[in-house]
Design an enzyme around this catalytic site. Structure first.
Site, PDB file in Angstrom:
ATOM      1  N   HIS A  72       6.136  -4.096 -10.267  1.00 22.63           N
ATOM      2  CA  HIS A  72       5.705  -3.795 -11.631  1.00 22.63           C
ATOM      3  C   HIS A  72       6.453  -2.574 -12.130  1.00 22.63           C
ATOM      4  O   HIS A  72       6.434  -1.519 -11.497  1.00 22.63           O
ATOM      5  CB  HIS A  72       4.199  -3.531 -11.683  1.00 22.63           C
ATOM      6  CG  HIS A  72       3.385  -4.789 -11.731  1.00 22.63           C
ATOM      7  ND1 HIS A  72       2.080  -4.819 -12.168  1.00 22.63           N
ATOM      8  CD2 HIS A  72       3.693  -6.069 -11.411  1.00 22.63           C
ATOM      9  CE1 HIS A  72       1.615  -6.054 -12.106  1.00 22.63           C
ATOM     10  NE2 HIS A  72       2.576  -6.828 -11.644  1.00 22.63           N
ATOM     11  N   TYR A 200      -5.541  -1.099 -18.482  1.00 23.49           N
ATOM     12  CA  TYR A 200      -6.724  -0.241 -18.413  1.00 23.49           C
ATOM     13  C   TYR A 200      -7.225  -0.075 -19.845  1.00 23.49           C
ATOM     14  O   TYR A 200      -6.493   0.433 -20.701  1.00 23.49           O
ATOM     15  CB  TYR A 200      -6.382   1.132 -17.839  1.00 23.49           C
ATOM     16  CG  TYR A 200      -5.899   1.122 -16.404  1.00 23.49           C
ATOM     17  CD1 TYR A 200      -6.765   1.427 -15.358  1.00 23.49           C
ATOM     18  CD2 TYR A 200      -4.575   0.828 -16.091  1.00 23.49           C
ATOM     19  CE1 TYR A 200      -6.322   1.441 -14.042  1.00 23.49           C
ATOM     20  CE2 TYR A 200      -4.117   0.838 -14.783  1.00 23.49           C
ATOM     21  CZ  TYR A 200      -4.998   1.141 -13.763  1.00 23.49           C
ATOM     22  OH  TYR A 200      -4.555   1.164 -12.459  1.00 23.49           O
ATOM     23  N   PRO A 292     -11.089   4.427  -8.328  1.00 17.11           N
ATOM     24  CA  PRO A 292      -9.957   3.486  -8.289  1.00 17.11           C
ATOM     25  C   PRO A 292      -9.115   3.463  -9.558  1.00 17.11           C
ATOM     26  O   PRO A 292      -8.109   2.751  -9.600  1.00 17.11           O
ATOM     27  CB  PRO A 292     -10.643   2.137  -8.060  1.00 17.11           C
ATOM     28  CG  PRO A 292     -12.022   2.316  -8.614  1.00 17.11           C
ATOM     29  CD  PRO A 292     -12.387   3.742  -8.349  1.00 17.11           C
ATOM     30  N   LYS A 296      -5.075   5.044  -6.246  1.00 17.13           N
ATOM     31  CA  LYS A 296      -4.587   6.024  -5.280  1.00 17.13           C
ATOM     32  C   LYS A 296      -5.175   5.900  -3.883  1.00 17.13           C
ATOM     33  O   LYS A 296      -4.646   6.509  -2.951  1.00 17.13           O
ATOM     34  CB  LYS A 296      -4.854   7.445  -5.803  1.00 17.13           C
ATOM     35  CG  LYS A 296      -4.092   7.798  -7.059  1.00 17.13           C
ATOM     36  CD  LYS A 296      -2.613   7.726  -6.813  1.00 17.13           C
ATOM     37  CE  LYS A 296      -1.818   7.764  -8.090  1.00 17.13           C
ATOM     38  NZ  LYS A 296      -0.453   7.276  -7.916  1.00 17.13           N
ATOM     39  N   TYR A 384       1.366   8.019 -11.537  1.00 23.11           N
ATOM     40  CA  TYR A 384       0.961   6.636 -11.221  1.00 23.11           C
ATOM     41  C   TYR A 384       1.857   6.038 -10.141  1.00 23.11           C
ATOM     42  O   TYR A 384       1.379   5.368  -9.221  1.00 23.11           O
ATOM     43  CB  TYR A 384       1.013   5.781 -12.471  1.00 23.11           C
ATOM     44  CG  TYR A 384       0.342   4.438 -12.329  1.00 23.11           C
ATOM     45  CD1 TYR A 384      -1.038   4.312 -12.478  1.00 23.11           C
ATOM     46  CD2 TYR A 384       1.064   3.280 -12.038  1.00 23.11           C
ATOM     47  CE1 TYR A 384      -1.673   3.089 -12.353  1.00 23.11           C
ATOM     48  CE2 TYR A 384       0.447   2.053 -11.907  1.00 23.11           C
ATOM     49  CZ  TYR A 384      -0.932   1.957 -12.059  1.00 23.11           C
ATOM     50  OH  TYR A 384      -1.548   0.732 -11.926  1.00 23.11           O
TER      51      TYR A 384
END
Length: 389
Positions: A72, A200, A292, A296, A384
């Protein structure tokens, strides 16, 4: 039984550490209180940072990860009306890989006999002894018989509820904790994902996440009060809520299907320090928990394992005590940065019960700033994709 390192816990952290030590010629044994099938049945994370991927590559156990993992180059933040794409590849030159933790654990598990990694499953009543000194040992019961493992070091990779952290005296350790007033209700289904990257979402009705395990298996979440029950959420109600919270652009591509698994996971930020006491090193969830939201958990365990394997290998191969002595501070430096990112992203994307109009206005302003600021997007992307080890 005598060994150089006794590893408690045969989840991905324990198995990864065991393989890294065996690859360097360090003797170790892994104790696991559950069966192999139980370990593989745990539904967990699926976004891998470069540290986790690189360790699998280093071990030569990445064939299936390369074949089946989904690289990704970005992910999305949604504010109810639009998708704000964070292009992590363009901003950092790196990417993450979607590959289920269950599959990574399976790869490590399947290689244990070939690599000479001894794993003892169904080990009950695991107890750590004399961890403050140079001759710790572990006792456990299997098939009604008590056994003892003498080691130079013990690595606690046994999760939040395991015995390893409890072996550190209360006078030595300090706990930092934040419990969140909601949990994530998740659904796993054999349907194609609604987007080729994660979403998200911060919606007026609450948080939602669109994720996946493969091109044909999807994982979705919504936040719910901690008092909520899974039984109150039949599949159709959950799909309806996801379609609302993810927004019209994502909803148009949601494929519905029967759930393979549904559960509610509470969210917590937790750090235990120090991560080393005498001859005991703590790794992963035994020492810290992250919500979550930032993906991580597994990756932070992998960085702990990287530091622990380096320290233990240096000790046994070069009589180097420095890395052992520095293990806790080195690991905690990265842990706290990951905790900060996970906390801040959780705070940004969720509606807290105590929040009023001001807090909501701050979320709107922050998302608007992120949507137009390369600097803000770069900071998010760097965290990220994973900070350097």
């Amino acid at each position: 039984m005598k060994t150089q390192v006794c590893i408690i816990g045969a989840g991905p952290a324990g198995l990864l550490l065991g393989h890294l030590l065996r690859a360097e010629g360090v003797d170790c044994v892994v104790l696991e209180r559950k069966s192999p099938d139980y370990v593989l049945g745990r539904i967990r994370a699926g976004v891998l940072e470069q540290i986790t991927v690189s360790l699998m590559e280093r071990l030569g156990l990445d064939a299936r990860l390369k074949a089946e993992g989904l690289p990704h180059d970005g992910f999305n933040l949604a504010d109810g009306e639009r998708l704000i794409r964070i292009d992590i590849a363009e901003l950092t030159g790196k990417h993450v890989v979607v590959y289920g933790q269950t599959e990574l654990t399976r790869d490590l598990m399947d290689a244990r006999e070939e690599r000479g990694l001894q794993v003892i499953y169904d080990a009950d009543d695991v107890t750590l002894h004399d961890v403050a000194g140079d001759a710790p040992f572990v006792t456990y019961t299997k098939d009604g018989t008590e056994h003892r493992v003498d080691a130079r070091f013990i690595a606690g990779c046994d999760g939040f509820h395991g015995p390893s952290r409890k072996a550190v005296p209360a006078s030595v350790g300090q706990e930092y904790e934040r419990e969140y007033p909601f949990g994530w209700l998740g659904i796993l289904a054999d349907v194609p994902p609604c987007n080729h990257e994660l979403i998200y979402a911060n919606h007026e009705r609450g948080f939602a996440l669109a994720s996946m395990r493969s091109e044909t298996r999807s994982r979705y979440y919504i936040d719910v009060p901690l008092t909520e029950k899974v039984e109150n959420w039949p599949d159709e109600r959950l799909w309806d809520e996801l379609a609302i919270r993810l927004g019209p652009q994502a909803a148009a591509h949601i494929t519905r299907g029967p759930s393979l698994e549904k559960s509610i996971a509470p969210l917590r930020s937790y750090v235990f320090a120090p991560m080393r006491h005498g001859s005991l090193l703590l790794c992963g969830d035994a020492a810290h928990i992250v919500p979550p939201t930032g993906a991580k958990g597994l990756n932070l365990a992998a960085s702990d394992v990287f530091y622990a394997a380096r320290a233990l290998t240096g000790f046994f191969r070069a009589n180097d005590n420095d890395a052992i002595a520095a293990y806790s501070d080195t690991a905690l430096s990265r842990v706290w940065k990951a905790e900060r990112f996970s906390w801040s992203l959780t705070r940004l994307m969720h509606r807290f019960p105590q929040d009023g109009s001001f807090e909501r206005a701050m979320q709107v302003a922050e998302l608007d700033y992120i949507s137009t600021s390369r600097a803000a997007q770069t900071s998010i992307a760097e965290n990220y994709v994973g900070l350097p080890v």
